[in-house]
Design an enzyme around this catalytic site. Sequence first.
Site, PDB file in Angstrom:
ATOM      1  N   LEU A   1       0.820  -1.214   0.000  1.00 47.39           N
ATOM      2  CA  LEU A   1       0.000   0.000   0.000  1.00 47.39           C
ATOM      3  C   LEU A   1       0.855   1.265   0.000  1.00 47.39           C
ATOM      4  O   LEU A   1       1.939   1.298   0.570  1.00 47.39           O
ATOM      5  CB  LEU A   1      -0.921  -0.007   1.226  1.00 47.39           C
ATOM      6  CG  LEU A   1      -1.845  -1.219   1.348  1.00 47.39           C
ATOM      7  CD1 LEU A   1      -2.684  -1.129   2.616  1.00 47.39           C
ATOM      8  CD2 LEU A   1      -2.738  -1.371   0.117  1.00 47.39           C
ATOM      9  N   HIS A   2       0.323   2.306  -0.637  1.00 50.22           N
ATOM     10  CA  HIS A   2       1.005   3.594  -0.727  1.00 50.22           C
ATOM     11  C   HIS A   2      -0.027   4.707  -0.604  1.00 50.22           C
ATOM     12  O   HIS A   2      -1.217   4.435  -0.370  1.00 50.22           O
ATOM     13  CB  HIS A   2       1.798   3.685  -2.038  1.00 50.22           C
ATOM     14  CG  HIS A   2       0.994   3.303  -3.247  1.00 50.22           C
ATOM     15  ND1 HIS A   2      -0.058   4.067  -3.714  1.00 50.22           N
ATOM     16  CD2 HIS A   2       1.042   2.219  -4.057  1.00 50.22           C
ATOM     17  CE1 HIS A   2      -0.583   3.493  -4.766  1.00 50.22           C
ATOM     18  NE2 HIS A   2       0.048   2.352  -4.998  1.00 50.22           N
TER      19      HIS A   2
ATOM     20  N   HIS B   1      -3.400   4.311  -2.295  1.00 47.16           N
ATOM     21  CA  HIS B   1      -4.392   3.512  -1.564  1.00 47.16           C
ATOM     22  C   HIS B   1      -4.976   4.322  -0.405  1.00 47.16           C
ATOM     23  O   HIS B   1      -6.174   4.256  -0.142  1.00 47.16           O
ATOM     24  CB  HIS B   1      -3.753   2.232  -1.010  1.00 47.16           C
ATOM     25  CG  HIS B   1      -3.302   1.274  -2.064  1.00 47.16           C
ATOM     26  ND1 HIS B   1      -1.981   1.101  -2.389  1.00 47.16           N
ATOM     27  CD2 HIS B   1      -3.997   0.431  -2.860  1.00 47.16           C
ATOM     28  CE1 HIS B   1      -1.872   0.190  -3.342  1.00 47.16           C
ATOM     29  NE2 HIS B   1      -3.087  -0.233  -3.647  1.00 47.16           N
TER      30      HIS B   1
ATOM     31  N   GLY C   1      -9.277   2.976  -7.885  1.00 49.19           N
ATOM     32  CA  GLY C   1      -8.450   4.094  -8.358  1.00 49.19           C
ATOM     33  C   GLY C   1      -8.650   4.313  -9.853  1.00 49.19           C
ATOM     34  O   GLY C   1      -8.782   3.364 -10.633  1.00 49.19           O
ATOM     35  N   GLN C   2      -8.635   5.595 -10.242  1.00 46.74           N
ATOM     36  CA  GLN C   2      -8.740   5.902 -11.674  1.00 46.74           C
ATOM     37  C   GLN C   2      -7.469   5.527 -12.430  1.00 46.74           C
ATOM     38  O   GLN C   2      -7.452   5.523 -13.645  1.00 46.74           O
ATOM     39  CB  GLN C   2      -9.008   7.403 -11.861  1.00 46.74           C
ATOM     40  CG  GLN C   2     -10.495   7.702 -11.798  1.00 46.74           C
ATOM     41  CD  GLN C   2     -10.794   9.185 -11.708  1.00 46.74           C
ATOM     42  OE1 GLN C   2      -9.893  10.020 -11.679  1.00 46.74           O
ATOM     43  NE2 GLN C   2     -12.060   9.503 -11.638  1.00 46.74           N
ATOM     44  N   LYS C   3      -6.405   5.226 -11.685  1.00 45.14           N
ATOM     45  CA  LYS C   3      -5.164   4.877 -12.382  1.00 45.14           C
ATOM     46  C   LYS C   3      -5.366   3.639 -13.260  1.00 45.14           C
ATOM     47  O   LYS C   3      -4.841   3.559 -14.360  1.00 45.14           O
ATOM     48  CB  LYS C   3      -4.042   4.628 -11.380  1.00 45.14           C
ATOM     49  CG  LYS C   3      -2.764   4.356 -12.091  1.00 45.14           C
ATOM     50  CD  LYS C   3      -1.616   4.268 -11.144  1.00 45.14           C
ATOM     51  CE  LYS C   3      -0.639   3.284 -11.678  1.00 45.14           C
ATOM     52  NZ  LYS C   3      -1.109   1.906 -11.603  1.00 45.14           N
TER      53      LYS C   3
ATOM     54  N   LEU D   1       1.457   6.967  -8.566  1.00 47.14           N
ATOM     55  CA  LEU D   1       1.848   6.010  -7.528  1.00 47.14           C
ATOM     56  C   LEU D   1       1.295   4.633  -7.862  1.00 47.14           C
ATOM     57  O   LEU D   1       0.155   4.487  -8.294  1.00 47.14           O
ATOM     58  CB  LEU D   1       1.349   6.472  -6.158  1.00 47.14           C
ATOM     59  CG  LEU D   1       1.932   7.777  -5.644  1.00 47.14           C
ATOM     60  CD1 LEU D   1       1.625   7.956  -4.152  1.00 47.14           C
ATOM     61  CD2 LEU D   1       3.438   7.900  -5.863  1.00 47.14           C
TER      62      LEU D   1
ATOM     63  N   SER E   1       2.058   0.219  -6.669  1.00 48.00           N
ATOM     64  CA  SER E   1       2.829  -0.706  -5.829  1.00 48.00           C
ATOM     65  C   SER E   1       4.088  -1.157  -6.557  1.00 48.00           C
ATOM     66  O   SER E   1       5.105  -1.449  -5.934  1.00 48.00           O
ATOM     67  CB  SER E   1       1.979  -1.928  -5.485  1.00 48.00           C
ATOM     68  OG  SER E   1       0.796  -1.496  -4.859  1.00 48.00           O
TER      69      SER E   1
END
Length: 288
Positions: free
Chosen positions: A34-35, A38, A153-155, A190, A192
């Site tokens: 996690l970062h 998250h 996440g939209q990533k 960002l 993982s």
Amino acid sequence: MKTPKIVKTRAELKAAIAAANPGSLGFVPTMGALHRGHASLFKAARAENELVVISVFVNELQFNDASDYATYPRQLDADVQLAAAAGVDLVFAPDASEIYHAGLPLVKLSSGALGEMYEGASRPGHFDGMLAVVAKLLHLTDPRRGEYRAYFGQKDAQQLMLIRRMVADLDYPVELRAVPIVRSPKGLALSSRNALLSEEEKEAALVLHRSIQLVADRAAHNEPLYIEDAIGMYQMAPLVELDYFAVVDPDTLQELAFNCQDTPFTGEGLILVAAKVGNVRLIDNQPI
Ligand code: PAF
């Protein structure tokens, strides 16, 4: 700061949710490592739900490359600390045998044509495996018991699109929330997987965001996008191997016909990029 309760089995998860008996539940599935990205999902869930539940499970089914699965970062203790700081109440950290209790699925979800494009083309089976686990995790966190929201996440834009379709197509009683990409101060989205990059590779990886920005700025000024210029930036980035850079329709992922031509940009699009930096595959995107 309250330490979240950690549960390992589906029975414990069910009992913990029943005991909390929340008026609303926010669920964030993760694969751990996690970062801050998250943490922004957890905080979004914290802001609008009585109980915040996360899962930490590295889902082998969505890896088409055994070494990617083997090297995917795993760090449950650090994950629990980050979850605690972001206000998470309950962490579900099952073993594979708990999730795939009847063995690997024989009856499978298919992500269809949307799942074969872009990430799906480069990682065959990835999206089917992702949907298999998300479908299970949504069930296991009991969306039918009341107000229930799930956060993504939209990533992972294509993942989010497919989960939206699954929720609609299979009538899950789930409100989906999309949370914006979180970036490093220099602009790296960002992920993982960033933990696997050397310092030199992290610098090289900035080309993803820079190339996106070049095209996004042109879109913002209704100029022609000339995506060849963005693609050209990768030829000057020796550690980076571009997989795709495209401007697509955000609903269908079909490439927008005008994106490389001498036509002013109007309307809406989604810039998608994927590249390998050293051995690490990274993705990024931006709506325009
Ligand atoms: O985005 C992820 O981390 C994973 O694809 C998810 C949604 C947790 C499913 O394993």
